[in-house]
Design an enzyme around this catalytic site. Structure first.
Site, mmCIF file in Angstrom:
data_model
loop_
_atom_site.group_PDB
_atom_site.id
_atom_site.type_symbol
_atom_site.label_atom_id
_atom_site.label_comp_id
_atom_site.label_asym_id
_atom_site.label_seq_id
_atom_site.Cartn_x
_atom_site.Cartn_y
_atom_site.Cartn_z
ATOM 1 N N CYS A 118 -3.840 33.630 9.993
ATOM 2 C CA CYS A 118 -3.654 34.242 11.307
ATOM 3 C C CYS A 118 -3.448 33.169 12.372
ATOM 4 C CB CYS A 118 -4.844 35.125 11.624
ATOM 5 S SG CYS A 118 -5.023 36.398 10.382
ATOM 6 N N TYR A 171 0.267 13.988 0.702
ATOM 7 C CA TYR A 171 -0.247 14.629 1.924
ATOM 8 C C TYR A 171 -0.234 16.154 1.800
ATOM 9 C CZ TYR A 171 0.577 9.910 3.753
ATOM 10 O OH TYR A 171 0.582 8.552 3.950
ATOM 11 N N GLU A 203 0.839 -1.205 0.000
ATOM 12 C CA GLU A 203 0.000 0.000 0.000
ATOM 13 C C GLU A 203 0.871 1.250 0.000
ATOM 14 O OE1 GLU A 203 -2.138 -0.517 3.670
ATOM 15 O OE2 GLU A 203 -3.312 -2.219 2.919
HETATM 16 C C1 LIG Z 1 -1.354 6.090 5.140
HETATM 17 C C2 LIG Z 1 -1.456 4.659 4.840
HETATM 18 C C3 LIG Z 1 -0.705 4.095 3.817
HETATM 19 C C4 LIG Z 1 0.304 4.867 3.001
HETATM 20 O O1 LIG Z 1 1.390 5.221 3.772
HETATM 21 P P1 LIG Z 1 2.692 5.870 3.087
HETATM 22 O O2 LIG Z 1 3.598 6.119 4.208
HETATM 23 O O3 LIG Z 1 2.221 7.137 2.435
HETATM 24 O O4 LIG Z 1 3.216 4.890 2.110
HETATM 25 C C5 LIG Z 1 -0.873 2.743 3.556
HETATM 26 N N1 LIG Z 1 -1.747 1.999 4.275
HETATM 27 C C6 LIG Z 1 -2.497 2.510 5.264
HETATM 28 C C7 LIG Z 1 -3.433 1.634 6.005
HETATM 29 C C8 LIG Z 1 -2.384 3.857 5.586
HETATM 30 O O5 LIG Z 1 -3.104 4.363 6.587
#
Ligand SMILES: *Cc1c(COP(=O)(O)O)cnc(C)c1O
Length: 422
Positions: free
Chosen positions: A347, A376, A276
């Site tokens: 502000c 992000y 992921e």
């Molecule tokens: C945020 C997240 C990711 C991605 O994380 P990176 O550090 O951007 O690769 C993958 N899996 C889950 C469950 C997340 O919450």
């Protein structure tokens, strides 16, 4: 950063100079390199080409439809954490059987919708969620493929706000409760156990943290198989770090080390591998372009007040994140520098983009870029101070497209509704 660099002394995104872009789109805006996305995706995919691997891009880092289309065309699946993200992934042409659904708080509406879509897997974060998914699956007469997200209680060695694999974090099922929770899952109607999952944090460069966490999962897989619970996939989550400075981290080496650790376990596992990655794909594929409004010297320091703010890029103030800042016009080699704080119009004292930076002398009206803003960034922006969400522009070789326009002030005001009794 091969696709975003100075050429003829002007910062370029692929074939187009940022000065030209800024003459067509009002600052501040995000700009992405399509080929940087493709390259990072391919690097990641190639690292696991010898295995049956599914790469589920984590939508939460950058979910613009154009970006998703680029990655869908590369063959990416998706990791989503809300119904909105699930709809985005499907709209971009990512097929449901390549989508995994993560997150600690899936509602019954979201669960039912995901079941109807036929997603690959739910990554389950608690026993109550497991019970809920079972109930909803029975109601809608579907079977939910599930994996349990295991919290391995390993310190990922990253910033506290992006660390997710310690026992005190809200994420996952404590590894010591894993076996009993799997046994419960095996007994519930509407549930089909297919995998095991982890995600221990983000911007992780400590490979040993992955290694130790994976070891815990691999151990569990063996114990589960003894209980006749056959794990068919292992999801390693995301979290791989990127270079924010050009020097601190060698991304290619880190990826190779990461792949080596995983290969060492994977060969014996006989499992599909799921990843992921988010930041690794998107982080260095985007920049934030901003203009200096005022230069404000005070007794101890100088502020560069720019037109981008914490509502556009919250990472510096939220995570103490460090983004490389550069002028769009390349400074002369021996240009004198001063130390500045780069702050925005909002502000809030926390409204800064960079602190204590050594910069060449910059005048009002000059353009700056913040590097590594592809992940992000836009997704975490807000309209605080009634500042419209800023535009996003995509460059692909010498083509450009406004992939999200900035709304007008009137459009934002019109979202409110004043009761007729006022
Ligand atoms: C945020 C997240 C990711 C991605 O994380 P990176 O550090 O951007 O690769 C993958 N899996 C889950 C469950 C997340 O919450």
């Amino acid at each position: 950063m091969q696709h975003i660099r100075y050429q003829n002394s002007v910062m370029q995104v692929e074939g187009i100079s940022v000065s030209d872009l800024a003459s067509r789109y009002p600052t501040p805006f995000y700009c992405y390199s399509a080929n940087a996305f493709r390259q990072q995706y391919r690097r990641f995919a190639d690292a696991f080409a010898d295995f049956p691997a599914l790469i589920c891009y984590a939508l939460k880092v950058n979910s613009n439809q154009a970006i998703l289309k680029i990655l869908a065309d590369e063959g990416a699946g998706a990791d989503v954490v809300s119904q909105g993200e699930l709809l985005r992934a499907l709209a971009a042409g990512i097929s449901a059987d390549k989508i995994v659904f993560s997150g600690v708080a899936k509602t019954s509406t979201e669960i039912a919708f995901a079941l109807e879509c036929g997603i690959h897997c739910f990554n389950i974060e608690s026993e109550s969620e497991l019970q809920q998914i079972s109930q909803v699956a029975v109601q809608v007469q579907r079977t939910a493929s599930i994996s349990l997200r295991i919290n391995p209680d390993i310190d990922a060695g990253t910033h506290a706000k992006i660390s997710t694999g310690k026992s005190e974090n809200k994420f996952g099922i404590p590894w010591k409760l894993a076996l009993q929770t799997y046994q419960l899952a095996a007994s519930l109607p509407g549930i089909k156990i297919t995998g095991i999952d982890m995600h221990i944090g983000s911007q992780i460069s400590k490979i040993s943290a992955f290694d130790q966490s994976i070891a815990r999962l691999v151990d569990l897989i063996a114990q589960l198989r003894e209980l006749d619970i056959n794990i068919q996939h292992i999801d390693f989550g995301g979290g791989l770090a990127i270079s924010y400075t050009d020097q601190d981290i060698d991304e290619q080496t880190l990826l190779a080390e990461y792949a080596a650790v995983i290969s060492r376990y994977a060969s014996a596992l006989n499992c599909q591998l799921i990843f992921e990655p988010g930041r690794f794909i998107a982080g260095n594929a985007g920049i934030l372009v901003t203009k200096v409004i005022y230069v404000k010297p005070v007794e101890q320091k100088t502020f560069l007040i720019v037109d981008a703010a914490m509502n556009d890029l919250i990472r510096p103030t939220l995570y103490d994140a460090w983004h490389q800042v550069a002028t769009v016009i390349e400074p002369a080699e021996y240009a004198a520098t001063t130390t500045v704080d780069i702050v925005g119009p909002v502000c809030e004292t926390g409204d800064y983009l960079a602190l204590d930076r050594s910069m060449p002398k910059v005048a009002a009206g000059e353009l700056l870029v913040l590097h590594s803003a592809g992940a992000y960034g836009a997704v975490a922006s807000s309209t605080y101070n009634s500042r419209p969400l800023i535009a996003e522009v995509l460059v692909d070789a010498d083509r450009e497209h406004l992939i999200r326009p900035s709304p007008t002030h009137q459009q934002i005001i019109d979202l409110d509704s004043v009761p007729d009794w006022l």
